[in-house]
Design a protein around this motif. Sequence first.
Motif, PDB file in Angstrom:
ATOM      1  N   GLY A  67       0.834  -1.199   0.000  1.00  0.00           N
ATOM      2  CA  GLY A  67       0.000   0.000   0.000  1.00  0.00           C
ATOM      3  C   GLY A  67       0.863   1.240   0.000  1.00  0.00           C
ATOM      4  O   GLY A  67       1.692   1.439  -0.880  1.00  0.00           O
ATOM      5  N   ASP A  68       0.701   2.084   1.013  1.00  0.00           N
ATOM      6  CA  ASP A  68       1.445   3.338   1.111  1.00  0.00           C
ATOM      7  C   ASP A  68       2.715   3.228   1.950  1.00  0.00           C
ATOM      8  O   ASP A  68       3.393   4.228   2.179  1.00  0.00           O
ATOM      9  CB  ASP A  68       0.546   4.425   1.717  1.00  0.00           C
ATOM     10  CG  ASP A  68      -0.619   4.784   0.806  1.00  0.00           C
ATOM     11  OD1 ASP A  68      -0.503   4.600  -0.420  1.00  0.00           O
ATOM     12  OD2 ASP A  68      -1.651   5.250   1.327  1.00  0.00           O
ATOM     13  N   THR A  69       3.034   2.016   2.414  1.00  0.00           N
ATOM     14  CA  THR A  69       4.189   1.830   3.296  1.00  0.00           C
ATOM     15  C   THR A  69       5.299   1.075   2.582  1.00  0.00           C
ATOM     16  O   THR A  69       5.062   0.046   1.946  1.00  0.00           O
ATOM     17  CB  THR A  69       3.774   1.085   4.576  1.00  0.00           C
ATOM     18  OG1 THR A  69       2.772   1.868   5.240  1.00  0.00           O
ATOM     19  CG2 THR A  69       4.954   0.883   5.510  1.00  0.00           C
ATOM     20  N   TRP A  70       6.506   1.607   2.705  1.00  0.00           N
ATOM     21  CA  TRP A  70       7.703   0.997   2.137  1.00  0.00           C
ATOM     22  C   TRP A  70       8.598   0.551   3.286  1.00  0.00           C
ATOM     23  O   TRP A  70       8.788   1.292   4.254  1.00  0.00           O
ATOM     24  CB  TRP A  70       8.471   2.020   1.298  1.00  0.00           C
ATOM     25  CG  TRP A  70       7.790   2.422   0.029  1.00  0.00           C
ATOM     26  CD1 TRP A  70       6.560   3.001  -0.107  1.00  0.00           C
ATOM     27  CD2 TRP A  70       8.322   2.300  -1.283  1.00  0.00           C
ATOM     28  NE1 TRP A  70       6.295   3.232  -1.422  1.00  0.00           N
ATOM     29  CE2 TRP A  70       7.366   2.818  -2.171  1.00  0.00           C
ATOM     30  CE3 TRP A  70       9.520   1.814  -1.782  1.00  0.00           C
ATOM     31  CZ2 TRP A  70       7.560   2.856  -3.546  1.00  0.00           C
ATOM     32  CZ3 TRP A  70       9.731   1.855  -3.150  1.00  0.00           C
ATOM     33  CH2 TRP A  70       8.756   2.362  -4.023  1.00  0.00           C
ATOM     34  N   VAL A  71       9.160  -0.655   3.167  1.00  0.00           N
ATOM     35  CA  VAL A  71      10.108  -1.178   4.146  1.00  0.00           C
ATOM     36  C   VAL A  71      11.394  -1.509   3.395  1.00  0.00           C
ATOM     37  O   VAL A  71      11.378  -2.260   2.409  1.00  0.00           O
ATOM     38  CB  VAL A  71       9.552  -2.430   4.862  1.00  0.00           C
ATOM     39  CG1 VAL A  71      10.571  -2.976   5.846  1.00  0.00           C
ATOM     40  CG2 VAL A  71       8.233  -2.096   5.571  1.00  0.00           C
ATOM     41  N   VAL A  72      12.506  -0.922   3.858  1.00  0.00           N
ATOM     42  CA  VAL A  72      13.801  -1.081   3.190  1.00  0.00           C
ATOM     43  C   VAL A  72      14.792  -1.651   4.196  1.00  0.00           C
ATOM     44  O   VAL A  72      14.942  -1.129   5.307  1.00  0.00           O
ATOM     45  CB  VAL A  72      14.315   0.274   2.658  1.00  0.00           C
ATOM     46  CG1 VAL A  72      15.658   0.105   1.956  1.00  0.00           C
ATOM     47  CG2 VAL A  72      13.282   0.921   1.731  1.00  0.00           C
ATOM     48  N   ALA A  73      15.484  -2.719   3.804  1.00  0.00           N
ATOM     49  CA  ALA A  73      16.577  -3.290   4.600  1.00  0.00           C
ATOM     50  C   ALA A  73      17.805  -3.324   3.698  1.00  0.00           C
ATOM     51  O   ALA A  73      17.783  -3.945   2.633  1.00  0.00           O
ATOM     52  CB  ALA A  73      16.222  -4.682   5.093  1.00  0.00           C
ATOM     53  N   ALA A  74      18.867  -2.632   4.125  1.00  0.00           N
ATOM     54  CA  ALA A  74      20.089  -2.548   3.317  1.00  0.00           C
ATOM     55  C   ALA A  74      21.291  -2.583   4.260  1.00  0.00           C
ATOM     56  O   ALA A  74      21.647  -1.563   4.857  1.00  0.00           O
ATOM     57  CB  ALA A  74      20.092  -1.271   2.483  1.00  0.00           C
ATOM     58  N   GLY A  75      21.867  -3.758   4.414  1.00  0.00           N
ATOM     59  CA  GLY A  75      22.998  -3.871   5.329  1.00  0.00           C
ATOM     60  C   GLY A  75      22.586  -3.491   6.732  1.00  0.00           C
ATOM     61  O   GLY A  75      21.646  -4.055   7.295  1.00  0.00           O
ATOM     62  N   LEU A  76      23.249  -2.480   7.299  1.00  0.00           N
ATOM     63  CA  LEU A  76      22.969  -2.033   8.662  1.00  0.00           C
ATOM     64  C   LEU A  76      21.806  -1.043   8.746  1.00  0.00           C
ATOM     65  O   LEU A  76      21.458  -0.580   9.827  1.00  0.00           O
ATOM     66  CB  LEU A  76      24.220  -1.390   9.267  1.00  0.00           C
ATOM     67  CG  LEU A  76      25.430  -2.314   9.400  1.00  0.00           C
ATOM     68  CD1 LEU A  76      26.649  -1.531   9.881  1.00  0.00           C
ATOM     69  CD2 LEU A  76      25.122  -3.467  10.336  1.00  0.00           C
ATOM     70  N   LEU A  77      21.191  -0.716   7.612  1.00  0.00           N
ATOM     71  CA  LEU A  77      20.081   0.238   7.569  1.00  0.00           C
ATOM     72  C   LEU A  77      18.741  -0.485   7.566  1.00  0.00           C
ATOM     73  O   LEU A  77      18.517  -1.399   6.773  1.00  0.00           O
ATOM     74  CB  LEU A  77      20.169   1.107   6.314  1.00  0.00           C
ATOM     75  CG  LEU A  77      18.996   2.064   6.092  1.00  0.00           C
ATOM     76  CD1 LEU A  77      19.028   3.204   7.103  1.00  0.00           C
ATOM     77  CD2 LEU A  77      19.011   2.602   4.666  1.00  0.00           C
ATOM     78  N   ASP A  78      17.864  -0.064   8.461  1.00  0.00           N
ATOM     79  CA  ASP A  78      16.468  -0.488   8.465  1.00  0.00           C
ATOM     80  C   ASP A  78      15.627   0.771   8.377  1.00  0.00           C
ATOM     81  O   ASP A  78      15.759   1.673   9.211  1.00  0.00           O
ATOM     82  CB  ASP A  78      16.118  -1.268   9.734  1.00  0.00           C
ATOM     83  CG  ASP A  78      16.732  -2.653   9.728  1.00  0.00           C
ATOM     84  OD1 ASP A  78      16.484  -3.402   8.769  1.00  0.00           O
ATOM     85  OD2 ASP A  78      17.486  -2.971  10.670  1.00  0.00           O
TER      86      ASP A  78
END
Length: 193
Positions: A67-78
Motif C-alpha cells: 500500500g502506502d508503506t515501504w520497508v527497506v533493509a540494506a545492510g545495517l540500515l532499516d
Amino acid sequence: MGTVSGTRLVVGHWPRSPYGAFSDVMVERPDGERLLLAPTEETAEFIRSTYTFDTVLVVPVRVAVQGDTWVVAAGLLDLRFTVGRRGPLGVLLRAVPGGLARRPAWSALIDRPARLFLAGVRTRGSAGGGRREWYGARDLRPVVALSATYDGHDLGACAPVEPPVRFGFGSVPRRPALTRVTTTVELGPKSGE
C-alpha cells in the motif's frame, strides 16, 4: 528523505534497468560522509561511476511495498516510511506520458521550472566519468512518516532534506517525498562502453 539526526536518505527502487530489477540506498550522514549501499558489484560500479561517494558497500538490499508503506533493509540500515496523498504537482506529473518522460529534450524543457518550484532539484546535468544524466519525473507524493535505524542507532523522525544531498549535480526535494522518475544516463568516454 531527511531525518532529525541530520541523516539524509535516497532510496533507488528500479523495477526495470539494464541490470534487471534492483534497489540501492544513498546515505549522507550529518558529518557529510556519502555512503552507497548497493546489492551487487556491478550495480555498485555503475552507480559509483555516475555519482560521488566516500564509501561504497555491497550489501543485500530488500524493498517491500504494501500500500502506502515501504520497508527497506540494506545492510545495517532499516528504514520504514509511509507516503501520503499526492498534491497538485504530483497530479500534474502523473499526466506525463512515459514516452515523453524518457526524452532528454523533455527533461531539458522542465529543468528551469523544476529549479524554480523545488529548490536544489535539477532534471539534467553532468554526472561522473564524463556522463550526462536526465530525469523525467512522473509522480510525487509526500513522505508523511519515517522510522530508521543504522547499525542499531535511531536516526530520528522525518525532517526536511537539509542540507541538500551532494551525490550528483542536484539534490532531491527539500520536503521528503517519493518521486517516480525515468532516469537516462549517457555514458561518457571514460566508461569504455
